[in-house]
Every structure is written in C-alpha cells, then in structure tokens.
Scaffold this active site. Structure first.
Site, PDB file in Angstrom:
ATOM      1  N   GLY A  22      -2.526  -5.183   2.569  1.00  0.00           N
ATOM      2  CA  GLY A  22      -2.531  -4.266   3.700  1.00  0.00           C
ATOM      3  C   GLY A  22      -1.681  -4.782   4.847  1.00  0.00           C
ATOM      4  N   ALA A  23      -0.520  -5.351   4.518  1.00  0.00           N
ATOM      5  CA  ALA A  23       0.292  -6.069   5.514  1.00  0.00           C
ATOM      6  C   ALA A  23       1.128  -5.176   6.409  1.00  0.00           C
ATOM      7  CB  ALA A  23       1.218  -7.059   4.795  1.00  0.00           C
ATOM      8  N   ASN A  24       1.185  -3.885   6.129  1.00  0.00           N
ATOM      9  CA  ASN A  24       2.089  -3.030   6.894  1.00  0.00           C
ATOM     10  C   ASN A  24       1.453  -2.398   8.121  1.00  0.00           C
ATOM     11  OD1 ASN A  24       0.798  -1.321   4.611  1.00  0.00           O
ATOM     12  ND2 ASN A  24       1.449   0.212   6.085  1.00  0.00           N
ATOM     13  N   GLY A  26      -2.227  -2.334  11.044  1.00  0.00           N
ATOM     14  CA  GLY A  26      -3.449  -2.936  11.540  1.00  0.00           C
ATOM     15  C   GLY A  26      -3.378  -4.445  11.645  1.00  0.00           C
ATOM     16  N   GLY A  28      -3.297  -6.546   9.310  1.00  0.00           N
ATOM     17  CA  GLY A  28      -2.350  -7.092   8.347  1.00  0.00           C
ATOM     18  C   GLY A  28      -0.954  -7.212   8.916  1.00  0.00           C
ATOM     19  N   SER A 151     -16.441  -8.185   8.647  1.00  0.00           N
ATOM     20  CA  SER A 151     -16.601  -7.422   9.881  1.00  0.00           C
ATOM     21  C   SER A 151     -18.024  -7.615  10.378  1.00  0.00           C
ATOM     22  CB  SER A 151     -16.350  -5.932   9.614  1.00  0.00           C
ATOM     23  OG  SER A 151     -16.897  -5.120  10.627  1.00  0.00           O
ATOM     24  N   TYR A 176     -19.555   1.229   4.572  1.00  0.00           N
ATOM     25  CA  TYR A 176     -18.573   0.268   5.079  1.00  0.00           C
ATOM     26  C   TYR A 176     -19.225  -1.108   5.244  1.00  0.00           C
ATOM     27  CZ  TYR A 176     -15.300  -1.915   8.393  1.00  0.00           C
ATOM     28  OH  TYR A 176     -14.429  -2.775   9.031  1.00  0.00           O
TER      29      TYR A 176
END
Length: 306
Positions: A22-24, A26, A28, A151, A176
């Site tokens: 998820g590096a692209n 938030g 990440g 979280s 979640y």
C-alpha cells in the site's frame, strides 16, 4: 527507548531493501518518502499501478536519486499475493524490511475474491499469505524485520473465528477492529515462530495513533451514512500529521533497540497523538489459545504452511 523519537533518529538505510504494501497512498506513501530520504531501496507493492507510478514520481521529485521499484499486489486476491511473492523471489536476493501496511478501514460489508470478509481478507489474510510466500527471502536475509501495522481499533476486536461477520450481522468498525487485532497478533506470532526456528529475524507490530491520511478523505467522498461521516470528520479533526503517525512504524522497522515481539504505539493520552513508545495490546492479543486457532485458520484459508 528514546523520548520524542523522530525521523532524525532513524538510522541511514543505505544498502537495505524495503518492501512496503500500500505504498502509493496514506501512511504507505509517507513511509516510502521516509525510506527514500534515508537511502533505502524501496519496493512499492500496490494494487493500482497507475497510482503507484504517480506516487513514485512524486517521491522522485523530492529525492531524484531514490531507488523505487513497483510490484503489483492486490491483498484481496490470494492469487495476486502469490504472484507478487514469486516476482519478489525471482528479482531480489534479500528483503531487509517488510512493512505490512496496506489495508482498508471501516468499509461496507463485502468479500474478497477468495470469499473472505473484506477487512480480514485484505488487512490480515493477504499479509499472512504474503509473508508465507516471502519466507525464502526472510530466511536468507540476516537481521530481517517484519512490521505489521495495527491500530488503536484493535481494542474493539473480538476475533470470533467460529462466527465471522455476515451481511445481516455486520458492524464495519468491529470488523475493522478484528482485522487490526489479527494483524497485531501476526507480528507477535511471527516473532515467536522466528525464534523457535532459530532465524536471524524479528517481527514487531506498531500503530500510528490517529494520523491524517487520504484514507478518511477518500471514504468521505463516497460515504452516505450521516453517522459514519460525522465519525470520519471527528477522527480527522483530532488526528496528527501523517509524518508523525509513521514514526512508531519507522522505529519498529529501523531502530537498533527495537526488540522482536514489541508493540509500538504513541505516547499521548489515549494513544491518539504523540511520539513512539512501547504499548500494550488488549488481552486477546496475548491469548495463546486464540493465537493457535488464528494461525491454524490462516493456514487453512490461505493454503500456506510456514
């Protein structure tokens, strides 16, 4: 642990290869920038390659000499996870740091391509499978680290493995919370497995407190439920900048004093804002019976045995 640990305290990462899911976007994306600044080679594992390329170009504007590679990864599709693992094993001879960061938050009920509830499928089982596929690289990388992103919502998690959420009986925040409890437990369980196997590797978990990212803003664009919109706006209002939210994750990934099995949170009241500090999860995270059942179910659903 140093008080008020910041990016200035992060050791230089030259020569290290870092995988970030998820590096692209938030957290990440901010993790990618931080590792690029510290001279690591970063593998950006992302579902949307167009967005990943855009993010990569943004980081290169800041750090033109950065080494940033892209790899396709859809955590909600175990076949995609397998293909990602195979690609990484083919093209890299080591992985020094694996940041299990990608995920979703409080989305409406849905299932992954493998018929798993969406939160658990993307946030947890996708990462479990990815680590399983990457074990050959972990084994041959001295001092390898795996960091899972939890979280504060893990406190909501119950992980009733015998009764997964259904569309008729579904609370998005509890779902979640389940996934964030599970991914926290993955960090703790992995470290136990590494030690038992005598591997020169460690695993930790960390959470960012309440950090401002595009995650909530993206949700607000499509969220129609007034109560959910209020919650998202409230959480955004009390959040700290993402640049500070990533500090616990960076500490877990890079600080020489970070020990395997640690859970790193933030220092402020309620662990909403603050600097990195050692935290304690809810008691279920340390329940050995629950850990055993979660691991067995994970192997069963992903068809992966460590």
């Amino acid at each position: 642990m140093k008080k008020n640990w910041t990016l200035d305290d992060m050791p230089d990462q030259a020569g290290k290869i870092v995988l970030i899911t998820g590096a692209n976007d938030g957290l990440g994306f901010h993790l990618t920038k931080a590792f690029a600044q510290k001279h690591a080679q970063v593998i950006m594992a992302c579902r949307n390659q167009e967005k990943a390329e855009k993010a990569r170009n943004e980081v290169l504007k800041l750090y033109p000499e950065a080494k940033l590679d892209l790899v396709k990864l859809d955590l909600g599709d175990l076949q995609s996870v397998k293909e990602c693992g195979e690609t990484l094993i083919t093209h890299y001879d080591r992985l020094n740091i694996i940041m299990c960061n990608g995920g979703i938050m409080a989305v409406p009920y849905g299932k992954t391509k493998d018929n798993i509830e969406m939160h658990m499928g993307v946030n947890y089982y996708g990462h479990f499978a990815l680590i399983g596929h990457l074990m050959p690289l972990i084994k041959k990388t001295p001092g390898a680290r795996v960091v899972t992103t939890s979280s504060g919502a893990e406190k909501l998690g119950r992980l009733d493995l015998a009764n997964p959420p259904t569309e008729e009986k579904y609370n998005r925040w509890l779902a979640y919370g389940d996934s964030k409890l599970a991914i926290l437990m993955l960090g703790l369980m992995l470290d136990e497995k590494f030690k038992a196997a005598g591997l020169d590797a460690k695993a930790l978990s960390a959470h960012p407190g309440f950090a401002k990212t595009n995650l909530r803003n993206t949700r607000l664009e499509t969220e129609k439920n007034p109560w959910q919109r209020f919650q998202l706006r409230f959480y955004e209002m009390i959040s700290m900048p993402a640049e500070r939210g990533i500090l616990p994750l960076l500490y877990a990934a890079t600080d020489p004093n970070a020990k395997g099995g640690m859970y790193i949170g933030v220092s402020g009241i309620g662990e909403i804002q603050g600097y990195p500090r050692i935290s304690k999860a809810q008691k279920r995270a340390y329940d050995q019976n629950l850990r055993k059942r979660l691991w067995e179910k994970s192997e069963q659903l992903t068809n992966i045995k460590f």
